[in-house]
Design an enzyme around this catalytic site. Structure first.
Site, PDB file in Angstrom:
ATOM      1  N   SER A  26       0.820  -1.209   0.000  1.00  0.00           N
ATOM      2  CA  SER A  26       0.000   0.000   0.000  1.00  0.00           C
ATOM      3  C   SER A  26       0.854   1.260   0.000  1.00  0.00           C
ATOM      4  O   SER A  26       1.836   1.364   0.729  1.00  0.00           O
ATOM      5  CB  SER A  26      -0.896  -0.001   1.232  1.00  0.00           C
ATOM      6  N   GLU A 166       1.694   1.844  11.275  1.00  0.00           N
ATOM      7  CA  GLU A 166       2.245   3.163  10.930  1.00  0.00           C
ATOM      8  C   GLU A 166       1.653   4.339  11.700  1.00  0.00           C
ATOM      9  O   GLU A 166       1.733   5.485  11.267  1.00  0.00           O
ATOM     10  CB  GLU A 166       2.132   3.413   9.418  1.00  0.00           C
ATOM     11  N   TYR A 168      -1.564   5.000  12.486  1.00  0.00           N
ATOM     12  CA  TYR A 168      -2.930   5.420  12.184  1.00  0.00           C
ATOM     13  C   TYR A 168      -3.879   4.893  13.266  1.00  0.00           C
ATOM     14  O   TYR A 168      -3.452   4.270  14.237  1.00  0.00           O
ATOM     15  CB  TYR A 168      -3.316   4.947  10.782  1.00  0.00           C
ATOM     16  N   ARG A 216      -2.453  -5.253   8.009  1.00  0.00           N
ATOM     17  CA  ARG A 216      -1.109  -4.658   8.102  1.00  0.00           C
ATOM     18  C   ARG A 216      -0.842  -4.378   9.576  1.00  0.00           C
ATOM     19  O   ARG A 216      -1.511  -3.541  10.195  1.00  0.00           O
ATOM     20  CB  ARG A 216      -0.999  -3.389   7.266  1.00  0.00           C
ATOM     21  N   HIS A 254       4.917   7.341  11.415  1.00  0.00           N
ATOM     22  CA  HIS A 254       5.404   8.483  10.639  1.00  0.00           C
ATOM     23  C   HIS A 254       6.136   9.489  11.517  1.00  0.00           C
ATOM     24  O   HIS A 254       6.988  10.240  11.032  1.00  0.00           O
ATOM     25  CB  HIS A 254       4.243   9.172   9.929  1.00  0.00           C
ATOM     26  N   ALA A 256       8.067   8.623  14.059  1.00  0.00           N
ATOM     27  CA  ALA A 256       9.230   7.986  14.664  1.00  0.00           C
ATOM     28  C   ALA A 256      10.498   8.752  14.323  1.00  0.00           C
ATOM     29  O   ALA A 256      10.689   9.194  13.193  1.00  0.00           O
ATOM     30  CB  ALA A 256       9.342   6.540  14.185  1.00  0.00           C
ATOM     31  N   ARG A 257      11.370   8.888  15.300  1.00  0.00           N
ATOM     32  CA  ARG A 257      12.651   9.560  15.085  1.00  0.00           C
ATOM     33  C   ARG A 257      13.741   8.532  14.786  1.00  0.00           C
ATOM     34  O   ARG A 257      14.898   8.672  15.202  1.00  0.00           O
ATOM     35  CB  ARG A 257      13.027  10.394  16.315  1.00  0.00           C
ATOM     36  N   GLN A 341      12.153  11.635  -2.813  1.00  0.00           N
ATOM     37  CA  GLN A 341      11.973  12.994  -3.319  1.00  0.00           C
ATOM     38  C   GLN A 341      10.722  13.175  -4.168  1.00  0.00           C
ATOM     39  O   GLN A 341      10.105  14.238  -4.146  1.00  0.00           O
ATOM     40  CB  GLN A 341      13.213  13.419  -4.113  1.00  0.00           C
ATOM     41  N   LYS A 423      24.257   7.002   0.890  1.00  0.00           N
ATOM     42  CA  LYS A 423      23.725   7.173  -0.467  1.00  0.00           C
ATOM     43  C   LYS A 423      24.356   6.189  -1.450  1.00  0.00           C
ATOM     44  O   LYS A 423      24.381   6.421  -2.655  1.00  0.00           O
ATOM     45  CB  LYS A 423      23.937   8.615  -0.942  1.00  0.00           C
ATOM     46  N   GLY A 648      20.742  20.345 -15.195  1.00  0.00           N
ATOM     47  CA  GLY A 648      21.478  21.435 -14.574  1.00  0.00           C
ATOM     48  C   GLY A 648      21.933  22.486 -15.556  1.00  0.00           C
ATOM     49  O   GLY A 648      22.084  23.654 -15.208  1.00  0.00           O
ATOM     50  N   ALA A 657      18.032  16.074  -9.267  1.00  0.00           N
ATOM     51  CA  ALA A 657      18.034  14.903 -10.127  1.00  0.00           C
ATOM     52  C   ALA A 657      16.625  14.542 -10.576  1.00  0.00           C
ATOM     53  O   ALA A 657      16.440  14.004 -11.675  1.00  0.00           O
ATOM     54  CB  ALA A 657      18.675  13.719  -9.404  1.00  0.00           C
TER      55      ALA A 657
END
Length: 671
Positions: A26, A166, A168, A216, A254, A256-257, A341, A423, A648, A657
């Site tokens: 989902s 999560e 909710y 879930r 959502h 959570a640190r 992103q 990354k 760019g 990107a």
């Protein structure tokens, strides 16, 4: 025999037999509220089914108005809703797949004024504060879940998934962090679970015995005072007898640190939590979170840690993931790099989800790469991601494409980004494009600085020459201990022990992370990652999380910013906090509202709040923006030659990107 025999093997869930074990998990797409959203959503899901995905789980749909994620957000409450959803279910079934609708009540995460929750506790990520539900509202909400499930069947769905994860509403009821009730719906662990059990029982009754019921379940809340793993396993054992056919695991709220789905999270970092559930469940268990290659999926399944894998963002990146895996073409998969992103950042900004590495995602009816009627020659100048996207897309349409790259390797800014700890996934995008360049017969010329003479005989020219670091007009900028971020990241300049970084945008943060990294990257070591962020598998610990650890830094780094705004204010919506937390854990010092006066041998002289000071440094790194490289474009202008400018080279700004790959694909589609 398939290269991934377990992933490609059939499995039966309830009364449905699936040809393979890839599920589209989902994910809200933003199309649910878009004027033409259901037509586009139908095309989106159907393309994934044609690509081999065996089962689709939709984004969350509210069972009533209070449960909608946004004001006027998607619900399943009327015949009008049923008609819209039939577009989606018909398209999926015609493509040969199965689809279930996720029922999600937003609870205190809903971003509208009428939100409700077990207790009147505001979520730290929401500007709206909920009111506590009355006993009558709880009962009516349970009924609403059942009514929505009936409508889902009427709309053609093969079943539903109950969203109990999560952070909710259902998860909020189960967790002591958000349920402070002292009635029959709270006060003890058993009473906190009562709402989840009642909803599930109501939904199964509404579905009847044959439709698929998925739940879930949050196997790790990752918030203080959340449910313990032990409590989750008890909940699962109570849910099974109510007729649940399948568990899909959820990781982290959502708020959570702890990073859970960012690129700095190791692949399958949380599989141990799924395995714990699998060890007690007698129904199929679906693993989630940072499973982005068939190799990782196969390893999980072959080890018996789960029965299926759910991919959401990886199926944005490549709708043919499952088909390519089944055919043994795993090397052709366009891998999700977990950048967030264009997917999650878009959703949380109220936009339609897409994908940085696949801009066609969510735009299947708009961005179409049709075969060309006339095979013309195309020159693409620049081998960054914009140029590679343009070259591969044009070649896939049948154009004869030549790619010129001045350096001895392709990748452009991604070639630097992949060197940043956390990354490493960016290497996958370069790998994918290299494979596609070869497969589509693109002629690649490396170490070739294209001139106007080189381009003379091409029918079309695409300029994707990218950017170069901006060098500020600052006294002392030419001293030997000053370097651009590009020189540092490419290993052309070795930084000393004390570093000052000028600029605290995305590049500044990346450079700081690169310079402070000591030892192997935690993104490549799941155990080290979990230990670093305080994640524990101890079944008794509330929320499965403790305090993050400090990280030993390789250097003393100070980041300076001219603007007086918060450092990193322009970082990603869903990932910026992770970068800021990393800098804090690594002891990076940040200063804002700084005037750069002069770089000197001892470091840099600056003025802060009217007072001048010297910040001592062995190295000064310039992260002071970029400039478009457009010399060739100007030369073509002088000759009156037409060309297409993308990436760019078209607009330097922040390194983008997402825009670069999108523009490369769009220009190829328009040729």
């Amino acid at each position: 025999m398939s290269a991934y025999p377990h992933l490609s093997s059939p499995v039966t869930i309830g009364n449905i037999t699936l040809p393979n074990r890839t599920v589209m998990g989902s994910m809200h797409l933003g199309l649910e509220e878009h004027p033409q959203g259901f037509e586009r959503m139908a095309a989106f899901y159907a393309e994934r089914v044609r690509g081999g995905t065996s089962l689709i789980v939709t984004g969350g749909i509210g069972p009533n108005e209070a449960g909608a994620l946004t004001q006027g957000g998607a619900t399943m409450t009327s015949e009008q809703d049923v008609e819209k959803h039939r577009l989606v279910t018909d398209a999926v079934h015609e493509a040969g797949g199965h689809i279930i609708m996720q029922l999600l009540h937003g609870g205190r995460y809903s971003t509208h004024p009428d939100l409700v929750a077990p207790s009147a506790l505001q979520a730290p990520i929401n500007c709206f504060s909920p009111r506590a539900m009355t006993a009558e509202e709880i009962e009516s909400t349970i009924v609403a879940f059942g009514e929505a499930a009936k409508l889902a069947l009427e709309a053609g769905y093969d079943g539903v998934e109950v969203m109990g994860s999560e952070g909710y509403l259902i998860n909020e009821f189960c967790s002591p962090a958000t349920n402070q009730r002292d009635d029959e719906w709270g006060g003890t662990s058993e009473k906190r679970r009562a709402f989840a059990l009642a909803v599930t029982e109501q939904v199964r009754s509404a579905l009847g015995p044959d439709a698929l019921l998925s739940y879930r379940i949050s196997v790790a809340d990752l918030v203080p005072h959340g449910m313990s793993v032990g409590e989750t396993l008890e909940l699962a054992q109570q849910l099974e007898p109510l007729g649940v056919d399948m568990f899909v695991t959820g990781i982290g709220w959502h708020e959570a640190r702890v990073p859970t789905i960012a690129t700095s999270v190791p692949r399958a970092a949380f599989i141990d939590f799924t395995e714990a559930l699998h060890s007690v469940a007698t129904i199929p268990v679906v693993a989630t979170n940072r499973i982005n290659t068939p190799e990782v999926a196969e390893e999980i399944l072959s080890a018996g840690r789960a029965d299926l894998v759910a991919l959401a963002r990886p199926l944005l990146a490549d709708p043919e993931f499952a088909g390519k895996a089944t055919r043994g073409e795993g090397d052709r998969i366009n891998t999700c790099i977990a950048c967030n992103q264009a997917c999650l950042d878009h959703i949380f900004a109220g936009k339609v989800a897409s994908c940085l590495v696949n801009p066609r995602a969510g735009r299947e009816t708009e961005l179409v790469l049709l075969p060309t009627r006339t095979k013309r020659s195309v020159a693409v100048v620049g081998g960054g991601v914009a140029g590679m996207a343009a070259a591969t897309s044009a070649a896939s349409r049948g154009f004869a494409v030549t790619l010129f790259e001045a350096r001895d390797s392709v990748g452009g800014q991604f070639d630097m980004a992949m060197r940043i700890p956390g990354k490493e996934e960016f290497t996958e995008t370069i790998r994918y494009f290299l494979g596609e360049l070869d497969r589509h017969g693109v002629t690649v010329k490396l170490g070739a600085q294209a001139t106007t003479n080189d381009l003379e005989n091409f029918d079309e020219v695409i300029i994707a020459t990218g950017v170069s670091p901006r060098i500020p007009a600052l006294p002392g900028v030419d001293l030997p201990h000053v370097a651009s971020y590009a020189q540092v990241l490419r290993g052309e300049h070795t930084a000393g022990e004390r570093v000052v970084i000028l600029g605290a945008g995305g590049i500044g943060f990346d450079t700081a992370e690169f310079l402070t990294q000591k030892g192997p990257s935690h993104a490549l070591d799941a155990a080290a990652f979990r230990e670093s962020w305080g994640i524990t598998e101890d079944p008794t610990v509330p929320g499965a999380v403790g305090k993050p650890q400090a990280v030993e830094s390789a250097r003393a780094v100070t980041m300076l910013q001219r603007k007086a705004t918060k450092a990193g204010a322009g970082l990603g919506l869903t990932t910026g906090w992770i970068h800021r937390a990393e800098m804090q854990r690594r002891g990076v010092r940040t200063m804002v509202g700084v005037q750069y006066d002069e770089i000197v041998a001892e470091g840099i002289r600056v003025t802060v709040e009217g007072e001048q000071q010297l910040i001592e440094a062995d190295t000064v790194v310039l992260c002071t923006g970029q400039e478009s490289v457009i010399t060739l474009a100007h030369e073509l202008d002088a000759l009156g030659r037409s060309y297409h400018l993308i990436g760019g080279a078209k607009l330097a700004g922040e390194l983008d990107a997402k825009r670069a790959i999108r523009e490369g694909t769009e220009v190829a589609a328009a040729l």
